[in-house]
Motif scaffolding. Structure first.
Motif, PDB file in Angstrom:
ATOM      1  N   ALA A   1      53.427  76.573  42.704  1.00  0.00           N
ATOM      2  CA  ALA A   1      53.036  77.147  43.988  1.00  0.00           C
ATOM      3  C   ALA A   1      53.730  78.495  44.136  1.00  0.00           C
ATOM      4  CB  ALA A   1      53.417  76.222  45.144  1.00  0.00           C
ATOM      5  N   LEU A   2      53.202  79.313  45.039  1.00  0.00           N
ATOM      6  CA  LEU A   2      53.776  80.633  45.273  1.00  0.00           C
ATOM      7  C   LEU A   2      54.602  80.590  46.552  1.00  0.00           C
ATOM      8  CD1 LEU A   2      53.688  83.609  44.176  1.00  0.00           C
ATOM      9  CD2 LEU A   2      51.926  84.020  45.896  1.00  0.00           C
ATOM     10  N   LEU A   3      55.899  80.795  46.406  1.00  0.00           N
ATOM     11  CA  LEU A   3      56.792  80.861  47.560  1.00  0.00           C
ATOM     12  C   LEU A   3      56.940  82.321  47.953  1.00  0.00           C
ATOM     13  CD1 LEU A   3      58.563  78.914  49.302  1.00  0.00           C
ATOM     14  CD2 LEU A   3      60.494  79.679  47.915  1.00  0.00           C
ATOM     15  N   VAL A   4      56.598  82.636  49.184  1.00  0.00           N
ATOM     16  CA  VAL A   4      56.652  84.009  49.680  1.00  0.00           C
ATOM     17  C   VAL A   4      57.745  84.067  50.741  1.00  0.00           C
ATOM     18  CG1 VAL A   4      55.330  85.891  50.711  1.00  0.00           C
ATOM     19  CG2 VAL A   4      54.177  84.196  49.283  1.00  0.00           C
ATOM     20  N   GLU A   5      58.717  84.961  50.562  1.00  0.00           N
ATOM     21  CA  GLU A   5      59.863  84.959  51.476  1.00  0.00           C
ATOM     22  C   GLU A   5      60.422  86.357  51.667  1.00  0.00           C
ATOM     23  OE1 GLU A   5      62.827  82.386  49.781  1.00  0.00           O
ATOM     24  OE2 GLU A   5      62.216  82.932  47.768  1.00  0.00           O
ATOM     25  N   SER A   6      61.140  86.488  52.763  1.00  0.00           N
ATOM     26  CA  SER A   6      61.785  87.745  53.087  1.00  0.00           C
ATOM     27  C   SER A   6      63.286  87.600  52.917  1.00  0.00           C
ATOM     28  CB  SER A   6      61.460  88.158  54.529  1.00  0.00           C
ATOM     29  OG  SER A   6      62.307  89.200  54.949  1.00  0.00           O
TER      30      SER A   6
END
Length: 951
Positions: A634-639
């Motif tokens: 899965a693609l984890l998108v974070e700041s």
């Protein structure tokens, strides 16, 4: 002509009512929405995973002017830039979708980012920037990504969730609440290997910006070391854009550009709407000087492209296996017949063929293979044209019969030793007759299928178990293809046949020196068809030679062929280094792409849990290294600045649907976290008729169900009135009789197995519906549905889902549940099937009838429920205790009568077929006496299709 397709769809809508990716209000990133009742602490990720060392890729074209933009329209949301850039190097494509949106309003607005990519493409990265706060994506093991996301969500640091969903296409959707006066940008990367079909590669970019865009641009860069032999880009956007799609071409490279100005985008000179709504299409092929193919070596990996031409076609032994069950009735069968006429005409004199059609039985046009002579083809066309679909679906016997015919012909020496033999099966449903267990059918076919034969499966529509067709085809040296029902299915069928119509080689084996290569992908192939391409990839060992050699062995129509191919191992890297728009690591990514796809196919066919786990581990390792979002990642998108996280998971199973419920979104931030909102329902099949909402929602409607209980809904007075009819088994009651509209609906009574509490329960066992204006009749019982028009009879079965269309009428059967009949936009009826357990001591299977009060009948309509289309005035008063304290009594004035009625409960089984939903109603005793016109016996009719005689 059909080609490989890479679909890309970008859509921006200022106000969104329904979406799949939700991100929270970013107007204050330091204020996060908490999760009530959760004290979970966010743990640091494992030390060996440094997500911020992952590449934070940014498009070269993402740098935009910072000055204040002019107002293009009066819209509060301005699409500042809308760009697609695709770089294709040796068929391997990396496509970047990027956009920048500005909210000119002082308040928050929703903005959606929507990209549609083919199932064959892998998402590799996604970044999002909101007011200089950047969210970066990295591919993680699925469970780890979900865990990290859940931890952030528990502390209010998950602004939303990103999802992908799929049928033929995968949808990547994102929506964010954009604060007033702010900007947001998106970038999505995906990678895919373009497949060659019918002699061409094709890429399609679907453009639908919805608004005028200051910087709108599409660029496709193609670099092919073999040389580009042909390229075209027909204008699919309309005459307004003639000359704006430009192609420049050299020997090895080409560039397509589309960059319309604001004025060129307008629908008319003074319009503020965009005229762009269509596709950018590029088709090309490469030079092929040698039949042994081309080996390209770069960055420690090699790719071998093999697509010989100028060879005589091999003879074919082909058996067409066609589903003619009841669910194929209508447009599906018509288009199949049209396709078969074209396909049969395309057979060559040296080919042999026959046709099997099957429903619950299996029939043969000819029990033996026959030569494709003009006389035989003409006779086969006549046979196909006369087929009338009905009955169930016996897939097991149909395929085994086809295998038997091929096997017998082979044993008798009737097959040319240089011919190819395959079966093409066309079906739109699951097996319902004979062997219905899918694993058993798969095993039976595997045991009987000879190594020389192949099975191709074409699944029409979305009720068919496509995963099963794919498994059984791949396991038997074939492929599966989904055919979109009612969407030019005839062309889809003939296009698929064209792909396999000209076999050129069989038994292809491609070998490389073991000392110099490792981890080679599939290198043995059963067949090669003209216009396609075989691709093999691998890694070089540390003993890499100056020349990489390959030996290709194959059987053609006349000879056993052998080709030797060689390629220098150090030249391509030098050439690529001089190019601007190429993918320098294309061989590495292409090898990983092929390997993962082959492992996923092996995983589906794994015979044990241990084998499946081992394959899954290999897929995971490759996906993490090469950054592919696969079914196991899965693609984890974070700041990094805020600690917020979003999640892009792999597509859900579209056959059963991924989601339920309805989301709630407002123009401004509502304070509801995105993860707390339910997801959107799965998209409807294209052109699939929708059920009338009156039957789908929890709205009061008129019901006849159970013993049989009548619930008459009176919408004006907002009352539900109930009564029972105690008739005898075998009697037929009229429910609706409208001689002007030509509609009659009758129900035949059946009895229970034996009395219960000294009373024999009765039910509707058969519903008859006759539409004189359409010359169509239905007879629906607890086993099957029979449709009859002037010429034909068609059987549908409760054991399989189906959709039929007939002129302005649609019939939708939901497996073992209900049938919905929609007549244009005027009427809709639903019949529910009630199953009792097998050895129930008293009850039997029976039917329920449901209809909304909005059905448009004439003023002449009558019948037990038809008469209440003209709603009578009802006055209920003097409510008082009854004999049962839970059932008060009252006096009802209706039609000049004063009736004693009792408050009670009846059942509506639309949403709960087992227990039903309670409906409060005023119950009228004595079979509705005083409420219905006359006596219930006045509604007895002699036949299922008899109109009621008016008194």
């Amino acid at each position: 002509m059909k080609h490989v397709v890479l679909f890309i769809w970008l859509l921006f809508i200022p106000e969104i009512q329904s979406l799949e990716i939700i991100a929270g209000d970013f107007s204050d990133l330091n204020k996060h929405i908490g999760v009530p009742g959760s004290d979970e602490v966010i743990d640091d990720p494992p030390a060996n995973i440094n997500r911020y060392e992952r590449r934070h890729k940014r498009s070269d074209d993402s740098k935009e002017e910072d000055e204040e933009e002019e107002d293009l329209t009066d819209d509060q949301i301005t699409i500042h830039s809308y760009k697609v850039k695709s770089i294709i190097t040796s068929r391997f494509a990396e496509t970047v979708f990027s956009t920048k949106v500005v909210n000119k309003d002082s308040s928050t607005h929703n903005v959606a980012f929507n990209v549609q990519i083919p199932k064959g493409a892998y998402i590799s990265n996604f970044t999002m920037t909101v007011n200089d706060i950047t969210f970066v994506g990295s591919v993680q093991e699925k469970n780890l990504a979900r865990s990290l996301y859940a931890q952030a969500r528990a502390k209010g640091k998950a602004a939303g969730i990103i999802r992908t969903s799929a049928r033929e296409m995968e949808h990547f959707k994102a929506e964010v609440n954009v604060p007033g006066g702010s900007k947001i940008s998106f970038e999505l990367y995906c990678q895919e290997l373009l497949q060659r079909r019918l002699g061409l590669y094709e890429q399609i970019i679907i453009l639908h910006p919805g608004n005028l865009v200051k910087h709108l641009q599409v660029d496709i860069y193609i670099y092919e070391p073999q040389g580009i032999s042909y390229i075209e880009a027909p204008n699919m956007l309309g005459a307004q854009f003639d000359g704006l799609i430009r192609i420049t071409k050299g020997d090895n490279k080409a560039h397509l550009s589309f960059k319309p100005t604001l004025d060129q985008q307008r629908k008319c000179p003074n319009c503020s709407d965009s005229a762009i709504d269509g596709s950018i299409v590029v088709r090309y092929d490469v030079e092929r000087e040698r039949n042994g193919g081309s080996i390209q070596v770069s960055n420690g990996y090699f790719v071998h492209f093999f697509a010989p031409s100028n060879l005589p076609p091999l003879p074919k032994n082909i058996i067409f296996v066609i589903d003619v069950s009841g669910s194929m009735w209508g447009i599906k069968m018509k288009q199949t017949v049209e396709a078969m006429a074209t396909i049969l005409a395309d057979l060559r004199p040296e080919d042999q063929f026959t046709i099997i059609d099957f429903n619950h039985n299996v029939r043969f046009w000819n029990e033996h293979l026959v030569p494709a002579t003009p006389i035989q083809i003409k006779d086969a066309k006549k046979y196909i044209a006369k087929i009338q679909p009905n009955g169930g679906t016996n897939i097991n016997e149909a395929i085994l019969s086809a295998i038997y015919i091929l096997t017998e012909a082979n044993n008798l020496g009737q097959l040319d030793p240089r011919s190819v033999s395959f079966i093409i099966m066309v079906s739109d449903g699951d097996p319902t007759v004979g062997e219905i267990k899918l694993s058993a059918i798969q095993r039976n076919v595997r045991r009987q299928m000879q190594e020389e034969f192949s099975l191709f499966c074409l699944g029409i529509g979305f009720d068919v178990d496509y995963d099963f067709l794919e498994r059984i085809a791949v396991e038997n040296r074939g492929v599966a293809r989904r055919i979109h029902a009612n969407v030019n299915a005839s062309s889809q069928l003939t296009d698929f046949y064209e792909e396999v119509a000209t076999p050129l080689l069989r038994k292809i084996d491609i070998h490389y020196p073991d000392a110099y290569v490792t981890d080679v992908t599939q290198n043995s192939f059963d067949k090669y068809f003209s216009g396609s391409e075989l691709i093999i990839a691998g890694r070089l060992t540390s003993k890499s030679p100056s020349l990489l050699q390959s030996l290709v062995a194959a059987c053609s129509a006349n000879d056993d062929l052998m080709f030797q191919v060689e390629s220098p191992t150090d030249e391509l890297d030098k050439i690529l280094a001089k190019q601007t728009y190429v993918l320098p690591d294309f061989t590495k990514q292409l090898w990983a792409y092929l390997t993962i796809n082959q492992l996923l196919a092996e995983r589906v066919l794994a015979q044990s849990a241990l084998q499946k786990r081992n394959i899954t581990s290999r897929i995971l390792a490759l996906a993490l290294v090469h950054q592919f979002v696969t079914p196991v990642t899965a693609l984890l998108v974070e700041s990094e600045q805020t600690g917020q996280r979003l999640l892009a998971d792999s597509p859900k199973d579209t056959r059963n649907g991924c989601c339920t419920g309805t989301p709630i979104f407002g123009k401004k931030g509502t304070g509801i976290p995105g993860w707390a909102s339910t997801s959107t329902p799965p998209p409807q099949e294209q052109n699939r008729p929708k059920l009338d909402s009156n039957l789908e929602l929890h709205m009061p409607i008129t019901v006849v169900d159970n013993d049989p209980h009548f619930i008459i809904h009176l919408p004006k007075s907002k009352q539900d009135i109930c009564f029972n009819i105690d008739s005898q088994p075998g009697k037929i009651l009229n429910l609706v009789s409208d001689p002007v509209k030509g509609v009659v609906i009758n129900g035949k009574i059946i009895g229970g197995k034996k009395p219960k509490n000294k009373k024999l329960n009765t039910y509707f066992g058969t519903i008859g519906l006759h539409l004189t204006n359409l010359n169509l009749s239905f007879e629906i019982n607890t086993e099957k549905i029979r449709l009859k028009d002037k010429k034909h009879k068609t059987l549908l079965w409760w054991s399989e889902s189906s959709i039929l269309t007939h002129n302005s009428m649609t019939v939708t059967v939901k497996k073992n549940s209900n049938i919905t009949i929609t007549v244009s936009e005027d009427m809709v009826f639903q019949i529910l099937l009630h199953h009792v357990w097998k050895n129930h001591p008293t009850n039997v299977d029976f039917l329920g009838f449901y209809a909304p009060p909005t059905n448009k009948f004439s003023t002449s309509v009558h019948g037990l429920i038809g008469q209440f289309i003209h709603e009578p005035a009802v006055n209920v008063y003097n409510i008082r205790p009854g004999l049962d304290p839970d059932k008060p009594q009252a006096t009802m004035e209706v039609k000049g009568h004063k009736i004693t009625v009792t408050r009670g409960l009846q059942k509506d089984y639309r949403t709960d077929a087992v227990n039903g939903t309670d409906v409060q109603c005023w119950f009228i005793h004595n079979s509705g006496k005083g409420f219905i016109d006359g006596h219930y016996k006045d509604y007895l009719v002699p036949h299922l299709y008899s109109f009621l005689e008016h008194p």
